[in-house]
Design a protein around this motif. Structure first.
Motif, PDB file in Angstrom:
ATOM      1  N   ASP A 446      45.384  79.724 -32.438  1.00  0.00           N
ATOM      2  CA  ASP A 446      44.413  80.790 -32.669  1.00  0.00           C
ATOM      3  C   ASP A 446      43.078  80.554 -31.976  1.00  0.00           C
ATOM      4  OD1 ASP A 446      46.256  82.102 -34.215  1.00  0.00           O
ATOM      5  OD2 ASP A 446      45.566  81.199 -36.108  1.00  0.00           O
ATOM      6  N   GLY A 447      42.935  79.431 -31.302  1.00  0.00           N
ATOM      7  CA  GLY A 447      41.710  79.201 -30.543  1.00  0.00           C
ATOM      8  C   GLY A 447      41.624  80.056 -29.299  1.00  0.00           C
ATOM      9  N   CYS A 448      42.752  80.613 -28.867  1.00  0.00           N
ATOM     10  CA  CYS A 448      42.787  81.540 -27.734  1.00  0.00           C
ATOM     11  C   CYS A 448      42.950  82.955 -28.285  1.00  0.00           C
ATOM     12  CB  CYS A 448      43.953  81.217 -26.811  1.00  0.00           C
ATOM     13  SG  CYS A 448      43.880  79.577 -26.060  1.00  0.00           S
ATOM     14  N   PRO A 449      42.178  83.931 -27.800  1.00  0.00           N
ATOM     15  CA  PRO A 449      42.295  85.312 -28.310  1.00  0.00           C
ATOM     16  C   PRO A 449      43.711  85.857 -28.220  1.00  0.00           C
ATOM     17  CG  PRO A 449      40.340  85.075 -26.943  1.00  0.00           C
ATOM     18  CD  PRO A 449      41.096  83.797 -26.807  1.00  0.00           C
ATOM     19  N   SER A 450      44.439  85.511 -27.152  1.00  0.00           N
ATOM     20  CA  SER A 450      45.808  86.011 -26.993  1.00  0.00           C
ATOM     21  C   SER A 450      46.832  85.070 -27.610  1.00  0.00           C
ATOM     22  CB  SER A 450      46.121  86.183 -25.505  1.00  0.00           C
ATOM     23  OG  SER A 450      46.086  84.925 -24.837  1.00  0.00           O
ATOM     24  N   GLY A 451      46.349  83.944 -28.121  1.00  0.00           N
ATOM     25  CA  GLY A 451      47.272  82.944 -28.638  1.00  0.00           C
ATOM     26  C   GLY A 451      47.889  82.085 -27.571  1.00  0.00           C
ATOM     27  N   ASP A 452      47.520  82.322 -26.303  1.00  0.00           N
ATOM     28  CA  ASP A 452      48.110  81.586 -25.182  1.00  0.00           C
ATOM     29  C   ASP A 452      47.150  81.677 -24.005  1.00  0.00           C
ATOM     30  OD1 ASP A 452      49.615  80.392 -23.244  1.00  0.00           O
ATOM     31  OD2 ASP A 452      51.161  81.945 -23.161  1.00  0.00           O
ATOM     32  N   CYS A 453      46.384  80.632 -23.739  1.00  0.00           N
ATOM     33  CA  CYS A 453      45.451  80.642 -22.614  1.00  0.00           C
ATOM     34  C   CYS A 453      45.501  79.306 -21.889  1.00  0.00           C
ATOM     35  CB  CYS A 453      44.027  80.943 -23.086  1.00  0.00           C
ATOM     36  SG  CYS A 453      43.394  79.767 -24.309  1.00  0.00           S
ATOM     37  N   PHE A 454      45.139  79.303 -20.614  1.00  0.00           N
ATOM     38  CA  PHE A 454      45.150  78.077 -19.810  1.00  0.00           C
ATOM     39  C   PHE A 454      43.767  77.435 -19.856  1.00  0.00           C
ATOM     40  CE2 PHE A 454      45.067  75.514 -15.927  1.00  0.00           C
ATOM     41  CZ  PHE A 454      46.277  74.849 -16.043  1.00  0.00           C
ATOM     42  N   VAL A 455      43.740  76.126 -20.148  1.00  0.00           N
ATOM     43  CA  VAL A 455      42.466  75.410 -20.285  1.00  0.00           C
ATOM     44  C   VAL A 455      42.537  74.109 -19.491  1.00  0.00           C
ATOM     45  CG1 VAL A 455      42.116  76.377 -22.589  1.00  0.00           C
ATOM     46  CG2 VAL A 455      43.184  74.120 -22.342  1.00  0.00           C
ATOM     47  N   HIS A 456      41.358  73.550 -19.208  1.00  0.00           N
ATOM     48  CA  HIS A 456      41.274  72.211 -18.634  1.00  0.00           C
ATOM     49  C   HIS A 456      40.763  71.258 -19.704  1.00  0.00           C
ATOM     50  CE1 HIS A 456      41.211  74.727 -14.991  1.00  0.00           C
ATOM     51  NE2 HIS A 456      41.867  73.716 -14.457  1.00  0.00           N
ATOM     52  N   PHE A 485      38.182  73.000 -22.046  1.00  0.00           N
ATOM     53  CA  PHE A 485      37.180  73.880 -21.454  1.00  0.00           C
ATOM     54  C   PHE A 485      37.850  75.155 -20.950  1.00  0.00           C
ATOM     55  CE2 PHE A 485      36.310  69.419 -20.644  1.00  0.00           C
ATOM     56  CZ  PHE A 485      35.052  69.254 -21.202  1.00  0.00           C
ATOM     57  N   SER A 486      37.367  76.291 -21.392  1.00  0.00           N
ATOM     58  CA  SER A 486      37.833  77.573 -20.878  1.00  0.00           C
ATOM     59  C   SER A 486      36.898  78.680 -21.375  1.00  0.00           C
ATOM     60  CB  SER A 486      39.266  77.872 -21.338  1.00  0.00           C
ATOM     61  OG  SER A 486      39.650  79.178 -20.942  1.00  0.00           O
ATOM     62  N   GLU A 487      36.669  79.680 -20.535  1.00  0.00           N
ATOM     63  CA  GLU A 487      35.799  80.788 -20.915  1.00  0.00           C
ATOM     64  C   GLU A 487      36.364  81.594 -22.065  1.00  0.00           C
ATOM     65  OE1 GLU A 487      35.136  83.118 -17.478  1.00  0.00           O
ATOM     66  OE2 GLU A 487      33.803  81.664 -16.501  1.00  0.00           O
ATOM     67  N   VAL A 488      37.686  81.561 -22.254  1.00  0.00           N
ATOM     68  CA  VAL A 488      38.294  82.391 -23.295  1.00  0.00           C
ATOM     69  C   VAL A 488      38.468  81.651 -24.616  1.00  0.00           C
ATOM     70  CG1 VAL A 488      39.501  83.785 -21.579  1.00  0.00           C
ATOM     71  CG2 VAL A 488      40.642  81.783 -22.552  1.00  0.00           C
ATOM     72  N   LEU A 489      38.119  80.372 -24.650  1.00  0.00           N
ATOM     73  CA  LEU A 489      38.266  79.615 -25.892  1.00  0.00           C
ATOM     74  C   LEU A 489      37.245  80.035 -26.945  1.00  0.00           C
ATOM     75  CD1 LEU A 489      38.883  75.873 -24.870  1.00  0.00           C
ATOM     76  CD2 LEU A 489      40.388  77.314 -26.231  1.00  0.00           C
ATOM     77  N   ARG A 490      37.632  79.959 -28.207  1.00  0.00           N
ATOM     78  CA  ARG A 490      36.686  80.062 -29.320  1.00  0.00           C
ATOM     79  C   ARG A 490      36.358  78.626 -29.734  1.00  0.00           C
ATOM     80  NH1 ARG A 490      40.698  83.793 -31.601  1.00  0.00           N
ATOM     81  NH2 ARG A 490      40.188  85.933 -31.026  1.00  0.00           N
ATOM     82  N   GLY A 491      35.406  78.024 -29.037  1.00  0.00           N
ATOM     83  CA  GLY A 491      35.118  76.621 -29.224  1.00  0.00           C
ATOM     84  C   GLY A 491      33.977  76.353 -30.173  1.00  0.00           C
ATOM     85  N   VAL A 492      33.265  75.248 -29.925  1.00  0.00           N
ATOM     86  CA  VAL A 492      32.161  74.821 -30.773  1.00  0.00           C
ATOM     87  C   VAL A 492      31.091  75.906 -30.810  1.00  0.00           C
ATOM     88  CG1 VAL A 492      30.347  73.095 -31.075  1.00  0.00           C
ATOM     89  CG2 VAL A 492      32.629  72.393 -30.267  1.00  0.00           C
ATOM     90  N   ASP A 493      30.794  76.427 -32.009  1.00  0.00           N
ATOM     91  CA  ASP A 493      29.811  77.499 -32.192  1.00  0.00           C
ATOM     92  C   ASP A 493      30.101  78.693 -31.275  1.00  0.00           C
ATOM     93  OD1 ASP A 493      28.412  76.151 -34.157  1.00  0.00           O
ATOM     94  OD2 ASP A 493      27.111  75.135 -32.694  1.00  0.00           O
ATOM     95  N   TRP A 528      33.106  72.276 -36.171  1.00  0.00           N
ATOM     96  CA  TRP A 528      32.163  73.334 -35.792  1.00  0.00           C
ATOM     97  C   TRP A 528      32.854  74.503 -35.079  1.00  0.00           C
ATOM     98  CZ3 TRP A 528      30.845  68.387 -33.421  1.00  0.00           C
ATOM     99  CH2 TRP A 528      30.134  67.560 -34.311  1.00  0.00           C
ATOM    100  N   GLN A 529      34.120  74.771 -35.463  1.00  0.00           N
ATOM    101  CA  GLN A 529      34.867  75.841 -34.824  1.00  0.00           C
ATOM    102  C   GLN A 529      35.538  76.704 -35.881  1.00  0.00           C
ATOM    103  OE1 GLN A 529      37.113  73.945 -31.307  1.00  0.00           O
ATOM    104  NE2 GLN A 529      36.051  72.216 -32.266  1.00  0.00           N
ATOM    105  N   THR A 530      35.791  77.955 -35.515  1.00  0.00           N
ATOM    106  CA  THR A 530      36.427  78.882 -36.449  1.00  0.00           C
ATOM    107  C   THR A 530      37.804  78.379 -36.845  1.00  0.00           C
ATOM    108  OG1 THR A 530      35.232  80.718 -35.433  1.00  0.00           O
ATOM    109  CG2 THR A 530      37.157  81.249 -36.779  1.00  0.00           C
ATOM    110  N   GLN A 531      38.579  77.962 -35.868  1.00  0.00           N
ATOM    111  CA  GLN A 531      39.867  77.331 -36.153  1.00  0.00           C
ATOM    112  C   GLN A 531      39.602  75.854 -36.433  1.00  0.00           C
ATOM    113  OE1 GLN A 531      42.673  77.462 -32.956  1.00  0.00           O
ATOM    114  NE2 GLN A 531      44.210  76.253 -34.026  1.00  0.00           N
TER     115      GLN A 531
END
Length: 572
Positions: A446-456, A485-493, A528-531
């Motif tokens: 659930d950290g990715c809006p689509s449930g599936d995203c590519f991150v580094h 790291f990814s622009e689409v992540l729901r990360g720290v704050d 510090w994250q929603t998930q």
């Protein structure tokens, strides 16, 4: 007096043997042409000889990516012409010029003393003045070496030593005084190594990859070299004695004299210990084309494969297990004595370091898929373990892609830029398991809006491991930390950075000599994250069908996805 007399006789014998070899090539050429002398030189003949493959091997010329010929030796003292490193024709003309000059009155100053192999080669092919030169330093070098045979030696990889994370290879010269298969004080190791100014792994890797170290050929007694590896660094050794002719053995000794003080830039993954060991062998035996058979990267195990795959080149093989291996095997022989050659540890059975594969599978998120995967180098814990340090994983540029027919979507699934994973259990000399990885992945949660995203991301881990004496079963537990790291992540704050910490546990199981299984499970707390939490469970089974072919089954469970894949793997 008797001892001194024997020394003088041996010195005279070596001087005579060296001079005889320098004339042998021209004598052989004359005999093959009904006692005719070598042809008189001409501009056309010298132009032709400057492109001769043997001349290029003696001066280590190679054709670069843009098609230009240049020597891999980075030392002006190795050349007679000012532009000899990049112009074989100019270097050949300079050699002809030196051979036509009067011999200097001072010992060791003539070109015949400094570069005997290229002189012998040229005088066998073109008419030049025959003169004798006084070369006491060269003759003393050959007397000390006292070469009888030449071997290529493979040392197991060791993550405890940055210079040897990908393994190591060096040459061993056995002398006329060696009487048995043990390694004695009279044998000599020839090791191309970097003149390093740091032991910090990351700094060493950066400078080694960039060619910022100067390399040189180091000579030590074989006993010191073997004892250092097998006892103090706990690394198994394999010696492959080479079937060189007596002329090739003599040429090896003379070319080593030419190279022993020469400087060459050291590149960790290309122009390294193994690469330049093969370069010496090609110069000694120009009939061999070993370097052309290497891949882009040159891990030492691949250089060993190139040599051992050459028909008839290996005369004998010996295995020298490390001190801890001897204890596990209950061996009574000493470190400097060969032991039973264990088939499962034979480097000749090792898979190639580059890998390509295909797969097909099904994922609950996305449906059926086809995959392609490739790796530049080197080995992972599921790869066939024969001939490898099986509890050490080192990967560079491993990429996996997918195509999903139902959605007609092509995606990058995983990429490993760099990974080192050591799984040594308690009781090993280097017993602390640890992992360092720079990668790209798809956290299907659930950290990715689509449930599936590519991150580094970056991963770090350290912990403990336990296993049986033969390391067939190893359990491990790590404390791990990661950053993604990814622009689409729901990360720290709500930022693009995800941080996670938590435990990981797993087991690696080797079944026989051909099959390996690995199961791991990780749970991470996400501060510090929603998930707040996530997990990743992975299982793999891989079996070897041939030296360079394997079949595998992989499964992975994440919060939003369960998948299963059947894959085939081809190594080269």
């Amino acid at each position: 007096m008797a001892v001194e007399g024997r020394k003088q006789a041996r010195r005279a014998l070596h001087a005579f043997g060296c001079a005889a070899w320098l004339l042998s090539a021209s004598a052989l050429a004359a005999a093959r042409s009904d006692d005719a002398a070598p042809p008189p030189r001409s501009a056309a003949l010298l132009e032709q000889l400057s492109n001769d493959p043997t001349f290029h091997k003696l001066l280590h010329y190679r054709r670069n990516l843009v098609g230009h010929v240049a020597s891999e030796v980075d030392d002006d003292r190795f050349f007679l012409a000012s532009n000899g490193a990049n112009d074989p024709h100019a270097e050949l003309l300079a050699l002809v010029d030196r051979l036509e000059r009067a011999i200097p009155s001072a010992p060791d100053e003539d070109v015949r003393c400094r570069f005997p192999t290229r002189v012998a080669w040229l005088t066998s092919r073109v008419e030049l003045p025959h003169r004798d030169a006084s070369c006491p330093r060269r003759d003393a070098f050959l007397e000390q070496l006292d070469v009888k045979s030449v071997s290529l030696v493979s040392a197991a990889s060791s993550f405890a030593h940055p210079a040897s994370a990908i393994g190591h290879a060096f040459l061993l010269v056995r002398s006329q005084r060696d009487e048995n298969a043990s390694v004695s004080e009279t044998s000599t190791s020839i090791d191309f190594r970097a003149t390093a100014d740091t032991n910090v792994p990351l700094l060493y890797a950066a400078k080694g990859l960039g060619g910022l170290f100067v390399g040189h050929f180091e000579q030590r007694t074989g006993a010191d070299k073997f004892e250092g590896f097998a006892r103090f660094e706990d690394r198994d050794l394999w010696e492959f004695e080479l079937a060189l002719t007596s002329e090739e053995v003599e040429r090896f000794a003379l070319h080593l004299w030419e190279m022993h003080l020469t400087k060459i830039d050291y590149f960790y993954l290309t122009e390294n210990c193994a690469y330049h060991a093969l370069g010496l062998l090609e110069a000694a035996a120009p009939r061999l084309d070993l370097l052309d058979r290497l891949e882009v990267l040159v891990p030492p195990i691949d250089a060993i494969r190139v040599v051992t795959d050459e028909p008839g080149l290996v005369r004998n093989a010996r295995y020298f297990p490390s001190e801890s291996t001897r204890k596990r095997d209950h061996s009574s022989s000493r470190v400097l004595e060969p032991d039973v050659f264990r088939a499962s540890r034979d480097p000749r059975l090792a898979h190639g370091s580059m890998r390509f594969g295909t797969g097909t599978g099904y994922a609950s998120l996305g449906g059926p898929f086809f995959s392609l995967h490739a790796r530049l180098s080197l080995h992972d814990l599921l790869d066939p373990s024969a001939g490898r340090s099986e509890l050490q994983q080192l990967q560079l540029l491993s990429l996996s892609t997918r195509y999903s027919p139902e959605t007609n979507v092509f995606t990058f699934d995983r990429i490993t830029f760099f990974e080192m994973f050591v799984l040594h259990p308690l009781g090993s000399p280097s017993w602390l398991p640890w992992r360092l990885r720079a990668h790209g992945d798809r956290p299907r949660d659930d950290g990715c809006p689509s449930g599936d995203c590519f991150v580094h991301g970056l991963d770090l881990g350290a912990g403990l491991a336990v296993g049986d004496d033969q390391r067939a079963v190893v359990f491990y537990a790590l404390g791990t930390a990661s950053s993604l790291f990814s622009e689409v992540l729901r990360g720290v704050d709500g930022s693009f950075v995800r941080l996670g910490v938590g435990p990981e546990a797993g087991v690696r199981l080797r079944v026989g000599d051909h099959t390996t299984a690995l199961v791991s499970a990780r749970w991470h707390y996400l501060p510090w994250q929603t998930q707040r939490t996530t997990y990743d469970v992975q299982a793999g089974l891989r079996t070897r069908l041939a030296r360079d072919v394997a079949l595998g089954l992989d499964a992975r469970v994440q919060p939003n996805s369960t998948e299963l894949q059947l894959g085939s793997y081809f190594y080269f």
